[in-house]
Design a protein around this motif. Sequence first.
Motif, PDB file in Angstrom:
ATOM      1  N   ILE A  50      -6.592   4.709   8.491  1.00 40.69           N
ATOM      2  CA  ILE A  50      -5.724   4.937   7.341  1.00 40.69           C
ATOM      3  C   ILE A  50      -5.878   3.817   6.326  1.00 40.69           C
ATOM      4  O   ILE A  50      -5.988   4.047   5.117  1.00 40.69           O
ATOM      5  CB  ILE A  50      -4.262   5.062   7.809  1.00 40.69           C
ATOM      6  N   VAL A  54      -7.027   4.138   2.383  1.00 42.28           N
ATOM      7  CA  VAL A  54      -6.211   3.653   1.268  1.00 42.28           C
ATOM      8  C   VAL A  54      -7.002   2.683   0.392  1.00 42.28           C
ATOM      9  O   VAL A  54      -6.993   2.777  -0.838  1.00 42.28           O
ATOM     10  CB  VAL A  54      -4.932   2.972   1.807  1.00 42.28           C
ATOM     11  N   ASN A  57      -9.684   4.268  -1.743  1.00 41.93           N
ATOM     12  CA  ASN A  57      -9.119   4.861  -2.943  1.00 41.93           C
ATOM     13  C   ASN A  57      -8.827   3.808  -4.006  1.00 41.93           C
ATOM     14  O   ASN A  57      -8.716   4.124  -5.187  1.00 41.93           O
ATOM     15  CB  ASN A  57      -7.838   5.618  -2.597  1.00 41.93           C
ATOM     16  N   SER A 135       3.512  -0.034   5.933  1.00 40.92           N
ATOM     17  CA  SER A 135       3.347  -0.483   4.544  1.00 40.92           C
ATOM     18  C   SER A 135       1.906  -0.414   4.053  1.00 40.92           C
ATOM     19  O   SER A 135       1.551  -1.064   3.080  1.00 40.92           O
ATOM     20  CB  SER A 135       3.869  -1.916   4.401  1.00 40.92           C
ATOM     21  N   TYR A 136       1.080   0.403   4.700  1.00 41.34           N
ATOM     22  CA  TYR A 136      -0.337   0.398   4.344  1.00 41.34           C
ATOM     23  C   TYR A 136      -0.615   1.000   2.972  1.00 41.34           C
ATOM     24  O   TYR A 136      -1.609   0.651   2.329  1.00 41.34           O
ATOM     25  CB  TYR A 136      -1.155   1.104   5.431  1.00 41.34           C
ATOM     26  N   ARG A 137       0.251   1.873   2.492  1.00 48.22           N
ATOM     27  CA  ARG A 137       0.077   2.383   1.132  1.00 48.22           C
ATOM     28  C   ARG A 137       0.197   1.262   0.101  1.00 48.22           C
ATOM     29  O   ARG A 137      -0.340   1.362  -1.009  1.00 48.22           O
ATOM     30  CB  ARG A 137       1.124   3.452   0.819  1.00 48.22           C
ATOM     31  N   ASP A 138       0.911   0.204   0.470  1.00 48.63           N
ATOM     32  CA  ASP A 138       1.188  -0.899  -0.455  1.00 48.63           C
ATOM     33  C   ASP A 138       0.072  -1.950  -0.463  1.00 48.63           C
ATOM     34  O   ASP A 138       0.147  -2.916  -1.221  1.00 48.63           O
ATOM     35  CB  ASP A 138       2.522  -1.561  -0.049  1.00 48.63           C
ATOM     36  N   GLU A 161       7.791   7.483   7.002  1.00 47.81           N
ATOM     37  CA  GLU A 161       6.345   7.385   6.805  1.00 47.81           C
ATOM     38  C   GLU A 161       5.557   7.901   8.005  1.00 47.81           C
ATOM     39  O   GLU A 161       5.754   7.454   9.139  1.00 47.81           O
ATOM     40  CB  GLU A 161       5.957   5.926   6.547  1.00 47.81           C
ATOM     41  N   TYR A 163       2.060   9.060   6.980  1.00 46.65           N
ATOM     42  CA  TYR A 163       0.724   9.093   6.355  1.00 46.65           C
ATOM     43  C   TYR A 163       0.091  10.481   6.468  1.00 46.65           C
ATOM     44  O   TYR A 163      -1.134  10.618   6.554  1.00 46.65           O
ATOM     45  CB  TYR A 163      -0.198   8.050   6.995  1.00 46.65           C
ATOM     46  N   ASP A 165      -0.418  12.794   4.357  1.00 47.50           N
ATOM     47  CA  ASP A 165      -1.270  13.245   3.261  1.00 47.50           C
ATOM     48  C   ASP A 165      -2.562  12.449   3.138  1.00 47.50           C
ATOM     49  O   ASP A 165      -3.367  12.706   2.247  1.00 47.50           O
ATOM     50  CB  ASP A 165      -0.499  13.153   1.947  1.00 47.50           C
ATOM     51  N   ILE A 166      -2.781  11.489   4.030  1.00 47.64           N
ATOM     52  CA  ILE A 166      -3.993  10.675   3.983  1.00 47.64           C
ATOM     53  C   ILE A 166      -4.967  11.155   5.047  1.00 47.64           C
ATOM     54  O   ILE A 166      -4.630  11.206   6.233  1.00 47.64           O
ATOM     55  CB  ILE A 166      -3.673   9.181   4.178  1.00 47.64           C
TER      56      ILE A 166
END
Length: 485
Positions: A50, A54, A57, A135-138, A161, A163, A165-166
């Motif tokens: 994941i 991220v 992207n 917090s990996y989206r951050d 959370e 994830y 959609d990833i």
Amino acid sequence: MITSTLKILSEADKEACELVKVSEEELTVDKKRLFIESYGCQMNFSDSEIVAAVMRNADFATTSSEDSADVIFLNTCAIRDNAEQKVRNRLQYLNNLKKKRPGLIIGVLGCMAERLKTKLLDEEKMVDIVAGPDSYRDLPRLVEEAETGQKAVNVFLSREETYADISPIRLNSNGITAYISIMRGCDNMCSFCVVPYTRGRERSRDPFSIVEEARLLFADGYKEVTLLGQNVDSYKWKKETAKDGESTANALPVSFAQLLEMVALIHPDLRVRFSTSHPKDITDDVLWTMKKYENICKYIHFPAQSGNSRVLKVMNRTYDREWYIQKIDRIREVLGEDCGISTDMITGFCTETEEEHQDTLSLMEYVKYDYAYMFAYSERPGTPAAKKLKDDVPEEVKKRRLQEVIAVQLKHSSERNKLALGKVHKVLVEGPSKRSEADLCGRNDQNKVVIFPREHYKKGDYVYVLVTDCSSATLLGKAVEEVTA
């Protein structure tokens, strides 16, 4: 949906729960380089997939060498003390590397993050970024913050959370087997375990996103998926929000047995595995679903941790020896004696006596596990055991008991493997054998490694193999024509 095709390399000479995996070199130009080193369990490795997605992207490319990296992430495990010590040793090395390259950004992710954030950031000043599992989206923002010279931290534990959609980067590079995370966190509060405090409360992922991920994997040539969770049997998802006036009042929850069926129905050639099961939650519905579908593998990881009821109570496992044995008996009754069963065992837990240790050995004699993950107890700061119990079993006693457990398990693994002799097994080929390109390697229904001559077969094939020899770890055989009853 974020998509990626990064491959992950693994170091071969580490114990199963002390594996280290690093990101692979990507051929690209004009992008910043990311190096990810992952420690611990399959859930951790799945999280690194994941993270890589991220960061891809955010216009990062991965590298297999810390020497060429602009950003280095260590995705950490806090289950055992030696895993933390390994990470600390790596951080010392990386800090020496940073002295030569001051612009290098170093981050600690995962299970060590929340517990050690103050020490790592402020006291020891070993890292620039600390990020928890939710917090990996951050991470792109945290990297930008660290690049300005600020210390960046996000260890917030989420109740939502997943994830979902990833689309994660596949952990293994064989293109045949893949892991799908179906839930995050844990509510069980075993007294020896840090997971509820480092990964938060339990929440299940939307089943339709899980099925879609599995479907896309099969379309891409993958032949096996493993559904991952700290406790997959407690998976339960229910639609919480309505669309266009739609009512959710009568929406039925999706159970793990139903999710298993949904994935199995994608295609008969897509094998389905799962891990890990908590004995208190596995149901007959799961067992009967496994029996119903040929492509759901007949293998269950079923951690006991101890064979003594008093020790299990101190561990807060919420079952006793007799209850666990009844579950084992039920598995054998529904799925048969051939169903593979593995376990986790801890030796020398707080207050464990010699007689109670013998109960663990006798439980192993009763079940005869196919294999086991076995550890001497290692106190983890912040757990109920560390706060309330005395770690009173001497280290030499723990190690001696561990060796006794290992000896019993090696005997049983050999006995169980001998039961395969003279039988034909359906094997999914994962690639060449580590020892010889002339041989292929795959796993059977019970998750056992099978090696046989390559002939004209290739990776991704299902091959029927007659087992002719075995060790305690491996089955050996030769390909035969499909045998029909």
